[in-house]
Scaffold this motif. Structure first.
Motif, PDB file in Angstrom:
ATOM      1  N   ARG A  86      35.201 112.426  10.672  1.00 48.23           N
ATOM      2  CA  ARG A  86      35.946 111.783  11.750  1.00 48.23           C
ATOM      3  C   ARG A  86      36.809 112.805  12.476  1.00 48.23           C
ATOM      4  NH1 ARG A  86      33.863 107.656  14.205  1.00 48.23           N
ATOM      5  NH2 ARG A  86      34.058 105.619  13.187  1.00 48.23           N
ATOM      6  N   GLU A  87      36.243 113.964  12.774  1.00 48.68           N
ATOM      7  CA  GLU A  87      36.977 115.003  13.474  1.00 48.68           C
ATOM      8  C   GLU A  87      37.452 114.469  14.834  1.00 48.68           C
ATOM      9  OE1 GLU A  87      33.994 115.403  12.092  1.00 48.68           O
ATOM     10  OE2 GLU A  87      34.404 116.810  10.432  1.00 48.68           O
ATOM     11  N   GLY A  88      38.717 114.669  15.103  1.00 49.17           N
ATOM     12  CA  GLY A  88      39.289 114.195  16.359  1.00 49.17           C
ATOM     13  C   GLY A  88      39.971 112.842  16.264  1.00 49.17           C
ATOM     14  N   LEU A  89      40.016 112.255  15.068  1.00 53.02           N
ATOM     15  CA  LEU A  89      40.587 110.913  14.945  1.00 53.02           C
ATOM     16  C   LEU A  89      42.074 110.893  15.289  1.00 53.02           C
ATOM     17  CD1 LEU A  89      39.850 107.989  14.186  1.00 53.02           C
ATOM     18  CD2 LEU A  89      40.623 108.506  11.850  1.00 53.02           C
ATOM     19  N   ALA A  90      42.836 111.891  14.821  1.00 51.24           N
ATOM     20  CA  ALA A  90      44.273 111.947  15.134  1.00 51.24           C
ATOM     21  C   ALA A  90      44.493 112.068  16.639  1.00 51.24           C
ATOM     22  CB  ALA A  90      44.927 113.109  14.392  1.00 51.24           C
ATOM     23  N   HIS A  91      43.669 112.870  17.298  1.00 48.80           N
ATOM     24  CA  HIS A  91      43.757 113.048  18.741  1.00 48.80           C
ATOM     25  C   HIS A  91      43.385 111.747  19.458  1.00 48.80           C
ATOM     26  CE1 HIS A  91      41.941 115.037  22.554  1.00 48.80           C
ATOM     27  NE2 HIS A  91      43.197 114.746  22.757  1.00 48.80           N
ATOM     28  N   PHE A  92      42.355 111.081  18.965  1.00 50.48           N
ATOM     29  CA  PHE A  92      41.945 109.811  19.550  1.00 50.48           C
ATOM     30  C   PHE A  92      43.052 108.764  19.416  1.00 50.48           C
ATOM     31  CE2 PHE A  92      39.782 105.653  19.073  1.00 50.48           C
ATOM     32  CZ  PHE A  92      39.232 105.564  20.346  1.00 50.48           C
ATOM     33  N   LEU A  93      43.704 108.739  18.269  1.00 53.25           N
ATOM     34  CA  LEU A  93      44.839 107.826  18.063  1.00 53.25           C
ATOM     35  C   LEU A  93      45.937 108.094  19.085  1.00 53.25           C
ATOM     36  CD1 LEU A  93      46.691 105.833  16.606  1.00 53.25           C
ATOM     37  CD2 LEU A  93      47.113 107.568  14.875  1.00 53.25           C
ATOM     38  N   GLU A  94      46.221 109.357  19.330  1.00 54.59           N
ATOM     39  CA  GLU A  94      47.228 109.707  20.346  1.00 54.59           C
ATOM     40  C   GLU A  94      46.879 109.065  21.685  1.00 54.59           C
ATOM     41  OE1 GLU A  94      47.308 112.941  23.535  1.00 54.59           O
ATOM     42  OE2 GLU A  94      47.203 113.925  21.575  1.00 54.59           O
ATOM     43  N   HIS A  95      45.610 109.143  22.080  1.00 57.17           N
ATOM     44  CA  HIS A  95      45.172 108.523  23.336  1.00 57.17           C
ATOM     45  C   HIS A  95      45.377 107.008  23.306  1.00 57.17           C
ATOM     46  CE1 HIS A  95      42.611 111.582  25.655  1.00 57.17           C
ATOM     47  NE2 HIS A  95      43.203 112.267  24.689  1.00 57.17           N
ATOM     48  N   MET A  96      45.009 106.397  22.191  1.00 52.50           N
ATOM     49  CA  MET A  96      44.998 104.934  22.118  1.00 52.50           C
ATOM     50  C   MET A  96      46.401 104.320  22.216  1.00 52.50           C
ATOM     51  SD  MET A  96      41.949 103.767  22.076  1.00 52.50           S
ATOM     52  CE  MET A  96      42.380 102.079  21.684  1.00 52.50           C
ATOM     53  N   LEU A  97      47.420 105.037  21.766  1.00 52.11           N
ATOM     54  CA  LEU A  97      48.762 104.466  21.801  1.00 52.11           C
ATOM     55  C   LEU A  97      49.238 104.188  23.224  1.00 52.11           C
ATOM     56  CD1 LEU A  97      50.908 106.074  18.964  1.00 52.11           C
ATOM     57  CD2 LEU A  97      49.466 104.063  18.941  1.00 52.11           C
ATOM     58  N   PHE A  98      48.659 104.865  24.214  1.00 56.20           N
ATOM     59  CA  PHE A  98      49.075 104.668  25.606  1.00 56.20           C
ATOM     60  C   PHE A  98      48.413 103.442  26.243  1.00 56.20           C
ATOM     61  CE2 PHE A  98      49.922 109.210  25.016  1.00 56.20           C
ATOM     62  CZ  PHE A  98      51.174 109.330  25.588  1.00 56.20           C
ATOM     63  N   ARG A 164      36.136 102.619  25.483  1.00 56.57           N
ATOM     64  CA  ARG A 164      36.289 103.403  26.708  1.00 56.57           C
ATOM     65  C   ARG A 164      36.938 104.757  26.445  1.00 56.57           C
ATOM     66  NH1 ARG A 164      38.270  99.399  31.604  1.00 56.57           N
ATOM     67  NH2 ARG A 164      36.721  97.750  31.296  1.00 56.57           N
ATOM     68  N   GLU A 165      37.951 104.767  25.579  1.00 55.38           N
ATOM     69  CA  GLU A 165      38.711 106.004  25.399  1.00 55.38           C
ATOM     70  C   GLU A 165      37.923 107.056  24.647  1.00 55.38           C
ATOM     71  OE1 GLU A 165      42.074 107.849  26.886  1.00 55.38           O
ATOM     72  OE2 GLU A 165      41.204 105.872  27.246  1.00 55.38           O
ATOM     73  N   ARG A 166      36.873 106.647  23.930  1.00 54.58           N
ATOM     74  CA  ARG A 166      35.943 107.642  23.364  1.00 54.58           C
ATOM     75  C   ARG A 166      35.426 108.550  24.472  1.00 54.58           C
ATOM     76  NH1 ARG A 166      31.108 105.597  22.033  1.00 54.58           N
ATOM     77  NH2 ARG A 166      30.588 107.388  20.715  1.00 54.58           N
ATOM     78  N   ASN A 167      35.092 107.939  25.608  1.00 55.86           N
ATOM     79  CA  ASN A 167      34.568 108.713  26.728  1.00 55.86           C
ATOM     80  C   ASN A 167      35.613 109.669  27.284  1.00 55.86           C
ATOM     81  OD1 ASN A 167      32.054 107.352  26.653  1.00 55.86           O
ATOM     82  ND2 ASN A 167      32.937 105.629  27.785  1.00 55.86           N
ATOM     83  N   ALA A 168      36.873 109.230  27.299  1.00 56.18           N
ATOM     84  CA  ALA A 168      37.944 110.090  27.808  1.00 56.18           C
ATOM     85  C   ALA A 168      38.137 111.302  26.906  1.00 56.18           C
ATOM     86  CB  ALA A 168      39.243 109.301  27.925  1.00 56.18           C
ATOM     87  N   VAL A 169      38.119 111.081  25.590  1.00 62.17           N
ATOM     88  CA  VAL A 169      38.259 112.207  24.659  1.00 62.17           C
ATOM     89  C   VAL A 169      37.060 113.137  24.782  1.00 62.17           C
ATOM     90  CG1 VAL A 169      38.346 112.831  22.219  1.00 62.17           C
ATOM     91  CG2 VAL A 169      39.745 110.946  23.065  1.00 62.17           C
TER      92      VAL A 169
END
Length: 936
Positions: A86-98, A164-169
């Protein structure tokens, strides 16, 4: 390492249950730290540290004079905790909080609120922490805190935006896939200890963030539940309220963050397996650059924060004056830059790193360069770092802290929240810690120097021409691991001392007179404007302001030499670039000493001539100004130095097509609008440039020059005049006169549209649409600023968040030589150019209706936001100098541009905005990428 990140599959509702429990603690009072923070004598703000009942530690900063409030939350977890697979999960979480909370469920609500109240926001995920931050108009802090705190209390993690935010990351990852910094690091990761989390991909993409059966949302919720706990967070709040009021706000909005008593996530494995060292890796870059880096793992230096052994060693190795490694390498034509610094630092280890920017010739002598590096280290081991040099470093640190410049609030709180999380030093030292150098301990210094050996080395070579036999995953960086031979190691281990390499002498530029001239300036900021003094010389203009409002014994003396020769096309543009590079090379040793002592110098060419900026302690400015201007007028035109700077320029030009696609479009746009020579024309001119041609250009440049000088800071008028006479004297013989060449901009006619396709070696597609106003009036400039304020948040929300066109989506005012305009930018990894343009056009047309429906209350809110941004206070001397310098460049010599712009903004009506906007969208320059679809 054995990853302590098993997925905790508990429902999101558990978060809410914990939050309710936390709310019951609201009636408890937070505890205040007993220690008083040590702050700079130049810092008038008040500080307090408190711990809320949920164990959230908060730093409060009260600044009644601030126009901006700012907040940063540092969460003590980062990409190191990503579960394997799950590489990038912490970064993805950062995106999702917004993207929505229970209280504020609309995905773009937070961003829109911050933007429309004069603020900005962002976040980043590092290896060991994740940081969220924003600033806002000082009067709007409370409602912003309400929205911000909900990220850590009731985030939604909606399934719709998870997908959707998967695409942004993924778009963010793709946007940097040809960035050599990312590519080189990806290759270096392949020789790290695979058990160390730094060795793993951390950004994330569609593959690592796959969402089969909705699993991604479950995983991100589990990660949040496991690691996002109040006891592992640090919060910094800066506002104009009193400390008591700020404490109430902190308690009101952040006490509900659940405290799960989460243990600290620690990294215990070494970054490199000791059995793998020494090791060499060759990395093939995209850019035509040559580099050599040396890194040495070491014991952690965190316990020595008051001694700073690695910083001291870095200061010695990175020195560029007499006796330095870089000075010797430059004299041989082997290097053009060198940087030394403490490397990545963890609880269990640190590192010392050196990067040397090589010339092509230096690349052929890489083994000899490594040998010379160890020769310098041999000198350092023999001579040591003396008490005198330590005392000098200590004095410079004390001066820097004593006259500490006020930073932008948003950067300041972000820096401080991270320091709180670091926990290297006591909380009372959090402000002063980077400047503390209390104890001279030669034994500790020697202990770290002894770790710098060939046997303990990671050697990385970087060049476009290197062979490879492997590719790093995700960034496809070609690389090859090369065994170091016993002969190499023996040669480097026995590298003798070299008489040309020695530990530096003491610095002659250290200021001793730190007094403020004429006392403290009590005038308000708006009354402080420069006055033009009579130099008695036509073509030599001086503006002066005795400015001590920032209570620092510093000054800025900036001057520009304007000549019609600068507008003679590619030959002149390239020649002036080479000329200023030569001057910087010629003065490098002198300027480095000055910079270490707090005097910075910039010498650069531009479209109208040459500029010089000297900033720092005023006592020593005259000492530096004389040799700088003397070198300008009488440069040492050696063929060896010329060939080196010419090669550097050619490399820079050849690398321009490796920049981010939208940046390449901006460069092409400026070339078109300003009639500047394009990249091809500059490259052709540079290839054939000779030293003789440069000498002739310099002579012609000084045949007729206009000089403009700005002296701002701790200088009285007679001193400013004396410095200006120094410029005049040192430039002699030169013909002075009012000959400043102006630059014109292409005026786009109504219903006229230029489209330019720019070849780009990147698979991303990018479009920049430049919209130009009909006239270059201040009213239209004000209108563009206000239109952009209304336009940018929904443009971002619609095209990035909702339509998922790409990670890079923004709108920005773009005033060029007094001509107002606006730039709209989209860069996408997957959407075709035509679709991007259609979506941009559709939004622009729909925005006309939004302006038609704009009510007065909403318009006034946007006006207040813009006015706060425009009239934001100057926080340090350079802020005011930059503002005055722009006005001098534009000949706005009443220095009231902000006031006039503010008046126009205040008076604008919605129908006027709509009219100006409708006129703008008929006048366009459309820049789009033409991808060469490289093999990545």
């Amino acid at each position: 390492m054995s990853a302590r990140c098993a997925r905790v599959k508990q429902p999101l509702g558990v978060i809410y249950t914990i939050a309710v429990v936390a709310l019951s603690l609201f009636i408890s009072l937070p505890s205040q730290a007993a220690a008083n923070l040590i702050k700079s004598p130049n810092d008038s703000r008040a500080y307090q540290v408190l711990t809320l009942p949920n164990q959230l530690e908060v730093l409060l900063i009260s600044d009644p004079a601030t126009s901006k409030a700012a907040v940063s939350m540092d969460v003590n977890i980062g990409s190191a905790a990503n579960p394997k697979g799950r590489e990038g999960l912490a970064h993805f979480l950062e995106h999702m909080l917004f993207l929505g909370t229970e209280k504020y469920p609309k995905a773009g609500e937070y961003q829109a609120f911050i933007q429309s109240h004069g603020g900005a926001h962002n976040a980043f995920t590092a290896l060991e922490n994740t940081n969220y931050f924003f600033d806002i108009n000082a009067n709007d802090l409370a409602p912003a805190l309400d929205r911000f705190s909900q990220f850590f209390i009731h985030p939604l993690f909606s399934e719709e935006y998870t997908q959707r935010e998967r695409n942004a990351v993924h778009s963010e990852y793709r946007a940097k896939i040809r960035d050599d910094n990312r590519r080189v690091y990806a290759a270096t990761q392949q020789i790290m200890n695979p058990e160390h989390p730094a060795s793993r991909f951390s950004v994330g993409n569609l593959e690592t963030l796959n969402n089969e059966n909705g699993q991604l949302r479950k995983d991100v919720v589990a990660f949040y539940n496991q690691y996002y706990s109040a006891n592992q967070m640090k919060l910094a709040i800066l506002g104009k309220q009193s400390l008591d009021q700020l404490a109430e706000l902190a308690q009101q909005y952040f006490s509900a963050i659940p405290n799960k008593s989460t243990p600290e996530f620690t990294i215990n494995t070494p970054l490199y397996d000791p059995s793998d060292l020494p090791i060499q890796i060759n990395i093939q870059t995209l850019k035509d650059d040559y580099g050599l880096s040396l890194s040495f793992p070491m014991p952690s230096d965190r316990d020595y924060w008051e001694t700073k052994p690695l910083s001291l060693i870095s200061s010695m190795v990175g020195y560029e004056g007499d006796g330095s490694l870089l000075a010797l390498l430059k004299s041989k034509g082997w290097a053009n830059s060198l940087g030394a610094s403490p490397g990545q630092s963890f609880d269990n280890e640190s590192a010392f790193s050196v990067y040397i920017g090589l010339t092509p010739e230096g690349f052929n002598h890489k083994d000899e360069i490594v040998s010379l590096f160890f020769s310098y280290i041999a000198s350092l081991k023999t001579q040591g770092i003396s008490q005198a040099l330590f005392n000098e470093e200590k004095l410079l640190s004390q001066q820097a802290f004593q006259f500490l410049d006020e930073r932008e609030p948003i950067h300041y709180v972000t820096q401080l929240s991270q320091r709180m999380a670091d926990q290297t030093y006591p909380i009372e030292d959090i402000l002063v810690a980077p400047y503390r150098l209390d104890r001279y301990d030669s034994d500790v210094i020697k202990r770290y120097i002894t770790q710098i050996t060939p046997e303990n080395m990671v050697l990385a070579l970087q060049a476009n021409s290197l062979n490879s036999d492997q590719k790093a995953p995700y960034y496809n960086t070609p690389y090859q691991v090369i065994p170091l031979t016993s002969e190499q190691l023996a040669t480097w281990s026995k590298a003798p001392t070299n008489p040309e390499l020695f530990v530096r002498h003491t610095n002659p530029f250290i200021a001793t007179d730190l007094s403020l001239k004429g006392g403290t300036n009590e005038s308000t900021q708006t009354q402080l404007v420069p006055t033009q003094l009579d130099t008695g010389v036509p073509g030599l203009a001086l503006w002066h302001l005795h400015n001590t409002q920032f209570n620092v014994p510093k000054a800025d003396v900036w001057f520009t030499l304007l000549s019609p020769v600068a507008r003679e096309g590619a030959d002149a543009s390239v020649g002036l670039h080479l000329y200023t590079d030569l001057i910087n090379e010629q003065l490098n040793k002198l300027l480095y000493d000055a910079q270490m002592a707090g005097l910075s110098t910039q010498i650069y060419s531009h479209a109208r001539g040459i500029s010089v900026r000297i900033s720092g302690y005023d006592q020593q400015i005259g000492r530096l100004l004389t040799p700088v201007v003397s070198a300008l007028r009488h440069p040492e035109l050696s063929s060896e130095r010329f060939n080196r700077v010419k090669q550097d320029l050619l490399q820079s030009l050849s690398n321009a097509d490796k920049e981010t696609p939208y940046n390449q479009l901006f460069s092409a746009g400026y070339d078109f609008l300003l009639h500047d020579p394009n990249l091809h024309e500059q490259t052709v001119a540079a290839q054939s440039y000779t030293l003789e041609k440069l000498s002739a250009l310099i002579d012609r440049f000084y045949q007729s020059v206009e000089v403009r000088v700005l002296a701002n800071g701790n200088l009285l008028a007679p001193q400013a005049l004396n410095l200006t006479r120094t410029i005049e004297t040192q430039l002699s013989p030169v013909s002075l006169g009012e000959v400043a060449p102006d630059t014109s901009i292409v005026k786009i006619k109504s219903e006229e549209q230029f489209t330019q396709a720019v070849p780009v070696k990147h698979k991303d597609h990018a479009v920049v649409q430049y919209l130009q106003t009909a006239n270059a009036t201040e009213k239209e400039a004000a209108a563009v600023t206000l239109i952009n304020e209304i336009f940018s948040a929904p443009f971002y929300s619609q095209l990035r968040t909702e339509q998922q066109l790409g990670y890079i989506v923004f709108a920005s005012p773009m005033t060029i030589r007094k001509q107002p305009g606006m730039a709209l930018v989209v860069q996408s990894p997957s959407t075709d150019i035509q679709v991007i343009k259609e979506r941009m056009d559709a939004f622009m047309q729909a925005f006309t209706q939004q302006l038609s429906e704009l009510d007065e209350t909403t318009l006034n809110r946007f006006k207040a936001s813009v006015l706060a941004r425009i009239n934001d206070q100057d926080r340090q001397l350079s802020d005011s100098t930059n503002r005055f310098w722009r006005d001098i460049d534009n000949q706005a010599l009443s220095f009231d541009k902000r006031e006039r712009l503010s008046a126009y903004i205040s008076a604008l009506t919605a129908p006027e905005l709509k009219s100006i906007y409708e006129e703008m969208i008929t006048r366009r320059l459309i820049l789009q990428t033409l991808s060469t679809d490289p093999d990545l």
